[in-house]
Design an enzyme around this catalytic site. Structure first.
Site, PDB file in Angstrom:
ATOM      1  N   SER A 209     -24.600  14.910  20.932  1.00 18.71           N
ATOM      2  CA  SER A 209     -24.711  14.080  19.742  1.00 18.71           C
ATOM      3  C   SER A 209     -23.523  13.132  19.600  1.00 18.71           C
ATOM      4  O   SER A 209     -23.205  12.409  20.537  1.00 18.71           O
ATOM      5  CB  SER A 209     -24.886  14.997  18.531  1.00 18.71           C
ATOM      6  N   HIS A 346     -32.965  18.551  17.941  1.00 18.54           N
ATOM      7  CA  HIS A 346     -31.615  18.084  18.270  1.00 18.54           C
ATOM      8  C   HIS A 346     -30.680  19.288  18.412  1.00 18.54           C
ATOM      9  O   HIS A 346     -30.380  19.968  17.435  1.00 18.54           O
ATOM     10  CB  HIS A 346     -31.171  17.209  17.090  1.00 18.54           C
TER      11      HIS A 346
HETATM   12  C1  GTR Z   1     -25.957  12.272  12.819  1.00 19.58           C
HETATM   13  C2  GTR Z   1     -25.694  10.903  13.362  1.00 19.58           C
HETATM   14  C3  GTR Z   1     -25.997  10.867  14.827  1.00 19.58           C
HETATM   15  C4  GTR Z   1     -25.408  12.024  15.570  1.00 19.58           C
HETATM   16  C5  GTR Z   1     -25.449  13.310  14.774  1.00 19.58           C
HETATM   17  C6  GTR Z   1     -24.555  14.425  15.285  1.00 19.58           C
HETATM   18  O1  GTR Z   1     -25.773  12.377  11.466  1.00 19.58           O
HETATM   19  O2  GTR Z   1     -26.489  10.013  12.657  1.00 19.58           O
HETATM   20  O3  GTR Z   1     -25.579   9.631  15.366  1.00 19.58           O
HETATM   21  O4  GTR Z   1     -24.129  11.739  15.960  1.00 19.58           O
HETATM   22  O5  GTR Z   1     -25.078  13.137  13.468  1.00 19.58           O
HETATM   23  O6  GTR Z   1     -23.458  14.180  15.765  1.00 19.58           O
HETATM   24  O7  GTR Z   1     -24.954  15.574  15.151  1.00 19.58           O
END
Ligand code: GTR
Length: 373
Positions: A209, A346
């Site tokens: 991420s 995710h």
């Molecule tokens: C979210 C963000 C993403 C990603 C994610 C993370 O809120 O929008 O770009 O980086 O966090 O790091 O888990």
């Protein structure tokens, strides 16, 4: 905070676009610096490593657990960060190693009570993302850093870390927090490379991420990384900005104004005018091996846009990847390039790690066989 428009999550709503051409690595890095990340850091520093803890990992006699304190000094100021290092307890040769930042503290990656935990953090809370024993059993070392140690992830505090070492005048394209995290990865690589138990030519950088964005920028800027792994890095990582799918510039630059160089936000809602796109970030890693991974339900990170960026970067390795990504749960390995889209949300899971270790087995099998710049 302003109300943000909803994300595009259907392919039919993706605008048509054409991508900027691949350039020399140096030119692409220059454009990525001035448009997105700022420079990684040109500050000359000295590094001092102290091993503050060494033992066997609780419950796993096959794994050595060490905790290192790294002092980074520019002469006037010293900033320290902690590195948790896991190595096979028996190895007759230097091991390849994965280095990655963690979100919740080094004590979050394993239940071993000796691991340092930041205040209010929960021991072992991210065990699922860090299969330490599995990685070590496969012959790899693992090193991790709590990313707040490098730059606290807060708009008004991120400079209270490695950024304290930078000159106050950072010019027109000052780095943001992603560059600070990436610089920390590069500094950590240098201290790991100096340890005789670790193979300096087989150091991989991995990140999930936002930490995947940092891993990609570190990997692009620091040719000392022999393999780069991006796990669900999304917007500002592996996903093409021009697709405007899922998280787009307006979302990321509004919610996280400290991550990138300020000029990036001037491209909010005009992505087609960006002089760069994220395939160039990936291409800047060539000729070294690169693995990009997505998760099927992670529309915010635009799985398809991550694959298409890798495909568009392929020519930097002389590779023509298929137009369509491999089926979900499958994977594609084309020499130095790898991709998979895992079923589910995710996350960074053991299934992802299995792919990365299999890939590393092929591209880092033997010392000295990795293409370099
Ligand atoms: C979210 C963000 C993403 C990603 C994610 C993370 O809120 O929008 O770009 O980086 O966090 O790091 O888990």
């Amino acid at each position: 905070m302003m109300d943000l428009p909803p994300a595009i999550v259907t392919e039919a709503d993706v605008p048509s676009y054409s991508l900027p051409s691949l350039l020399s690595r140096e030119a692409m890095i220059g454009q990525l610096e001035s448009t997105i990340y700022g420079v990684l850091s040109e500050t000359a520093v000295t590094l001092k490593t102290t091993i503050i803890d060494a033992g066997l990992l609780a419950g796993s006699p096959g794994v050595v657990r060490e905790q290192w304190n790294v002092d980074v000094s520019n002469g006037a100021t010293t900033v320290s960060f902690g590195l948790a290092v896991f190595l096979p307890s028996e190895s007759d040769q230097p091991v390849p190693l994965f280095l990655g930042l963690n979100f919740k503290g080094n004590g979050s990656v394993h239940s071993d009570p000796a691991l340092i935990l930041p205040p209010d953090a929960q021991r072992g809370v991210r065990v699922r993302r860090w299969p330490v024993e599995m990685i070590v059993e496969r012959g790899y070392g693992l090193a991790t850093i709590f990313y707040y140690d490098l730059a606290p992830d807060e708009p008004d505090q991120w400079r209270d870390g490695l950024a304290r070492l930078w000159p106050t005048d950072q010019g027109v394209d000052p780095p943001g927090a992603v560059a600070a995290w990436a610089w920390g990865l590069s500094l950590a690589r240098q201290v790991l490379a100096a340890d005789a138990r670790i193979d300096p030519d087989r150091l991989a950088v991995i990140g999930h991420s936002r930490l995947g964005k940092a891993a990609l920028w570190a990997g692009a800027c620091d040719p000392g990384f022999a393999l780069v792994v991006s796990n669900d890095s999304g917007c500002g990582g592996a996903a093409l900005s021009r697709r405007r799918f899922g998280e787009r510039l307006l979302h990321i630059n509004t919610r996280f104004p400290h991550w990138f160089t300020p000029v990036f936000a001037t491209y909010n809602e005009r992505e087609a005018e960006l002089p760069v796109d994220q395939h160039q970030l990936l291409a800047a890693i060539a000729p070294r091996p690169l693995y990009v991974a997505s998760a099927e339900e992670d529309l915010w990170a635009d799985p398809r846009g991550e694959y298409l960026a890798l495909k568009a970067a392929g020519p930097a390795w002389g590779r023509e990847l298929p137009d369509e990504p491999p089926p979900v749960a499958g994977s594609l390995v084309a020499g130095p390039l790898g991709y998979h889209c895992r079923p589910g949300p995710h996350d960074l899971t053991q299934e992802d790690w299995n792919h990365y270790l299999d890939f590393a087995d092929t591209v880092m099998a033997a010392p000295g066989n990795i293409p370099r710049d």
